[in-house]
Design an enzyme around this catalytic site. Structure first.
Site, PDB file in Angstrom:
ATOM      1  N   LYS A 183     134.074   5.230 -38.392  1.00 33.92           N
ATOM      2  CA  LYS A 183     133.486   5.214 -39.741  1.00 33.92           C
ATOM      3  C   LYS A 183     133.614   6.662 -40.175  1.00 33.92           C
ATOM      4  O   LYS A 183     132.869   7.527 -39.736  1.00 33.92           O
ATOM      5  CB  LYS A 183     132.019   4.775 -39.654  1.00 33.92           C
ATOM      6  CG  LYS A 183     131.483   4.097 -40.885  1.00 33.92           C
ATOM      7  CD  LYS A 183     131.573   4.905 -42.147  1.00 33.92           C
ATOM      8  CE  LYS A 183     130.365   5.795 -42.325  1.00 33.92           C
ATOM      9  NZ  LYS A 183     130.454   6.692 -43.473  1.00 33.92           N
ATOM     10  N   SER A 241     122.179  13.460 -38.819  1.00 32.81           N
ATOM     11  CA  SER A 241     120.737  13.652 -39.035  1.00 32.81           C
ATOM     12  C   SER A 241     119.904  12.717 -38.154  1.00 32.81           C
ATOM     13  O   SER A 241     120.377  11.665 -37.710  1.00 32.81           O
ATOM     14  CB  SER A 241     120.404  13.373 -40.505  1.00 32.81           C
ATOM     15  OG  SER A 241     120.648  12.010 -40.792  1.00 32.81           O
ATOM     16  N   GLN A 243     117.415  10.981 -39.300  1.00 34.60           N
ATOM     17  CA  GLN A 243     117.214   9.755 -40.095  1.00 34.60           C
ATOM     18  C   GLN A 243     118.383   8.786 -39.884  1.00 34.60           C
ATOM     19  O   GLN A 243     118.173   7.602 -39.632  1.00 34.60           O
ATOM     20  CB  GLN A 243     117.114  10.074 -41.600  1.00 34.60           C
ATOM     21  CG  GLN A 243     115.893  10.855 -42.007  1.00 34.60           C
ATOM     22  CD  GLN A 243     116.044  12.379 -41.759  1.00 34.60           C
ATOM     23  OE1 GLN A 243     116.972  12.840 -41.114  1.00 34.60           O
ATOM     24  NE2 GLN A 243     115.098  13.135 -42.254  1.00 34.60           N
ATOM     25  N   GLY A 244     119.618   9.315 -39.998  1.00 31.37           N
ATOM     26  CA  GLY A 244     120.805   8.463 -39.853  1.00 31.37           C
ATOM     27  C   GLY A 244     120.911   7.900 -38.447  1.00 31.37           C
ATOM     28  O   GLY A 244     121.082   6.691 -38.249  1.00 31.37           O
ATOM     29  N   GLY A 245     120.800   8.777 -37.455  1.00 30.19           N
ATOM     30  CA  GLY A 245     120.938   8.351 -36.058  1.00 30.19           C
ATOM     31  C   GLY A 245     119.876   7.340 -35.685  1.00 30.19           C
ATOM     32  O   GLY A 245     120.150   6.325 -35.036  1.00 30.19           O
ATOM     33  N   GLU A 264     123.629  12.047 -31.365  1.00 32.67           N
ATOM     34  CA  GLU A 264     123.263  13.451 -31.168  1.00 32.67           C
ATOM     35  C   GLU A 264     122.744  13.912 -32.518  1.00 32.67           C
ATOM     36  O   GLU A 264     123.466  13.861 -33.512  1.00 32.67           O
ATOM     37  CB  GLU A 264     124.511  14.211 -30.715  1.00 32.67           C
ATOM     38  CG  GLU A 264     124.225  15.571 -30.168  1.00 32.67           C
ATOM     39  CD  GLU A 264     124.817  16.621 -31.050  1.00 32.67           C
ATOM     40  OE1 GLU A 264     124.022  17.209 -31.817  1.00 32.67           O
ATOM     41  OE2 GLU A 264     126.026  16.842 -30.993  1.00 32.67           O
ATOM     42  N   CYS A 301     124.761  22.260 -34.472  1.00 28.91           N
ATOM     43  CA  CYS A 301     123.600  21.573 -33.894  1.00 28.91           C
ATOM     44  C   CYS A 301     122.851  22.479 -32.927  1.00 28.91           C
ATOM     45  O   CYS A 301     121.700  22.211 -32.594  1.00 28.91           O
ATOM     46  CB  CYS A 301     124.020  20.281 -33.220  1.00 28.91           C
ATOM     47  SG  CYS A 301     125.552  20.410 -32.347  1.00 28.91           S
ATOM     48  N   GLU A 392     113.831  20.321 -38.151  1.00 30.88           N
ATOM     49  CA  GLU A 392     115.071  21.078 -38.369  1.00 30.88           C
ATOM     50  C   GLU A 392     115.279  21.386 -39.854  1.00 30.88           C
ATOM     51  O   GLU A 392     115.122  20.507 -40.699  1.00 30.88           O
ATOM     52  CB  GLU A 392     116.250  20.243 -37.854  1.00 30.88           C
ATOM     53  CG  GLU A 392     117.606  20.880 -38.049  1.00 30.88           C
ATOM     54  CD  GLU A 392     118.757  19.972 -37.605  1.00 30.88           C
ATOM     55  OE1 GLU A 392     119.586  20.423 -36.830  1.00 30.88           O
ATOM     56  OE2 GLU A 392     118.803  18.794 -38.042  1.00 30.88           O
TER      57      GLU A 392
END
Ligand code: NAP
Length: 524
Positions: A183, A241, A243-245, A264, A301, A392
């Protein structure tokens, strides 16, 4: 207008109507290639092909998979300057960074090719039968690691090459024998399409099954969600992020058949400065840490977003030195207006918290999409009471916490969220006095650094890139280095299976000459 398409296996495809453009943050304008978001039909086609290809790909020998990875290297290198140009135009990152990241991408491919050629990574384990054992006979058992199946990899915004289309997640999954559907990250769809074309050429040249690799574009979260929900997908790799992960992790665990998501995510990579070191090395430390905070506009990161020390004159002079140093750094461009938007938003949120003091903020005019580096301070008690300050702020930002004493420093470390890294800055003579601090830090991180900075991730077998949640969703694995292959495999045993039907890795005569554990002894 030029159009960018999806790769459904070897076939270019653009069936949808939803399109988007990438963005040049340096010029602050949209790029002129228009990319087609994948449709549900294209997603299904890519997954179907991937499932079909898995039947063949899982049986492809290590030597042939190594040839495939080496061919990917050749095809990526053959892209030449076109790749560097599109990388820079879609990320705002300088040419040197593009070349450095390309080098890392190639070295990762080569490392996995070598791993496959050598072959022992499958951890072949054999326990031969004892038919006469009393009171019950012992069967012949043979175990090795086998691939999980089709894997979805999300391209990372901050590593358009090394953690995207042919990056660490993809290469480790292909090496394991898993077909990969990317993706692509919408910010660098062009870089992704070019690298995808190289992978497809390499797959054709080395006669890999069609569907071993697909590249799907999208500018919204729906394509990623549909892929993770698809019952034929068996694992997911993600960098981005929290939120996404976390959203993808939750989707994967709510499926009828839950699957692993190796995400990660966020990390503020604490640097702990012990009292003697801050007294004797304040100026040098300030320079080194300032460079680490601003490296790559803070878009790593492993960026050090948190500095912990004991309050007093020495820490005050370090904070002053750090503030003086950091405003000397020329601001640089972030990857995309959304990323700088998030940086400004998260920084403002931190700046609005009670009890913080802004010590340095670059205050001259900057061009659009350029980030102003910032350092703030807070007392240990306030930090402990306010979890917002633990989050973060992705960019050139760092928070210095002035702890009341060693005991408070240890409490703060033990209350931190999981981190990729932790750093101890100390004089050798003082280390033995702070074992509690060191043990507390080891408990929260995946990698501990002595007298260095967390940025700069060496790609080698002993690197651990992952840590307790939310640094990653599964701290038992690494996203960097050859051991990252373990994310995409499962152990599988054969019991009393005829020798000629066993995979070569487990046959009696060890035709691959790999190292194996046979009846408790590691032998060739
Ligand atoms: P992101 O927002 O996490 O997005 C990464 C990928 O995940 C994108 O392909 C995105 O899809 C997809 N995605 C995001 N949320 C999703 C959801 N709820 N469901 C399904 N898919 C989802 O990261 P980003 O675009 O790279 O940058 C945004 C922010 O993430 C940054 O500002 C930064 O704060 C953080 N970040 C942190 C790190 C780190 O290493 N700690 C690295 C990169 C980014 P679409 O883009 O197609 O919508």
């Amino acid at each position: 207008m030029i159009t960018g398409k999806n790769y459904i296996g070897n076939q270019l495809s653009a069936k949808g109507t939803k399109t988007y453009l990438t963005f040049n943050p340096l010029l602050n304008i949209e790029n002129d290639t228009c990319y087609y978001s994948a449709t549900q039909e294209e997603i299904n086609e890519a997954v179907t092909l991937s499932v079909k290809s898995f039947k063949e790909f899982k049986k492809v020998s290590g030597i042939r998979k190594a040839e495939f990875l080496n061919a990917i290297t050749d095809e990526i290198l053959a892209l030449g300057d076109e790749l560097i140009q599109i990388y820079c135009s879609e990320s705002g990152l300088p040419k040197n960074r593009a070349k450095g990241e390309l080098g890392r991408t190639i070295s990762q491919l080569k490392m996995f090719a070598e791993l496959l050629k050598e072959g022992s990574w499958v951890q072949a384990t054999i326990d031969t039968a004892l038919p006469d054992r009393s009171p019950i006979s012992k069967p012949d058992l043979r175990k090795m690691l086998v691939p999980l199946g089709p894997v979805v990899v999300f391209g990372a915004s901050n590593f358009p090459l090394a953690y995207s289309t042919a990056g660490g997640d993809t290469v480790s999954a292909l090496a394991a024998g898993c077909p990969v559907i990317i993706k692509s990250h919408p910010m660098h769809a062009g870089t992704g399409e070019l690298v995808a074309s190289a992978i497809i050429k390499a797959a054709k040249k080395t006669d890999m099954p069609n569907g071993v690799f697909s590249n799907l574009n999208s500018s919204g979260i729906e394509v990623g969600i549909q892929l993770v929900e698809h019952p034929d997908i068996k694992a997911v790799g993600f960098t981005g992020s929290i939120q996404g992960g976390r959203a993808l992790y939750d989707i994967a665990s709510q499926r009828d058949e839950p699957i692993p998501v190796f995400a990660e995510m966020g990390s503020i990579n604490p640097i702990v400065i012990l009292p003697e070191a801050v007294k004797t090395r304040s100026e040098n430390l300030a320079k080194t840490i300032s460079n680490s905070i601003t490296l790559g506009t803070g878009q790593f990161c492993t960026n050090p977003g948190l500095i912990l020390g004991i309050q007093g004159d020495s820490l005050n002079s370090f904070i002053q030195n750090l503030s003086d140093e950091i405003v000397k750094v020329e601001p640089t461009c972030m990857l995309h207006p959304n990323i700088i938007g998030n940086y400004e938003k998260n920084k403002d949120k931190a700046l609005q918290q009670k009890g913080i003091t802004v010590k340095a903020e670059y205050d001259s005019n900057v061009d659009a999409n350029y980030a102003r580096q910032t350092v703030i301070t807070v007392l240990g008690k306030t930090f402990l009471e306010n979890s917002t300050l633990h989050q973060e702020v992705f960019g050139p930002f760092s928070l210095v916490v002035q702890c009341k004493d060693i005991s408070q420093l240890e409490t703060i470390i033990s209350k931190l969220e999981g981190q990729l890294t932790g750093t101890i800055i100390a004089d050798n003579s003082e280390l033995s006095r702070y074992t509690g601090i060191i043990e507390a830090l080891k408990n929260r991180v995946g990698r501990i650094i002595f007298n260095g900075v967390p940025t700069g991730v060496e790609v080698c077998p002993s690197m651990q890139h992952g840590g307790p949640y939310p640094a990653s969703t599964d701290s038992r694995f690494t996203a960097v280095g050859i051991h990252s292959i373990k994310r995409w495999v499962r152990p599988f045993s054969f019991q009393n299976w005829p020798d000629h039907l066993l995979p070569d890795e487990l046959k009696n005569n060890n035709p691959l000459m790999i190292s194996r554990l046979v009846d408790g002894k590691q032998i060739m």
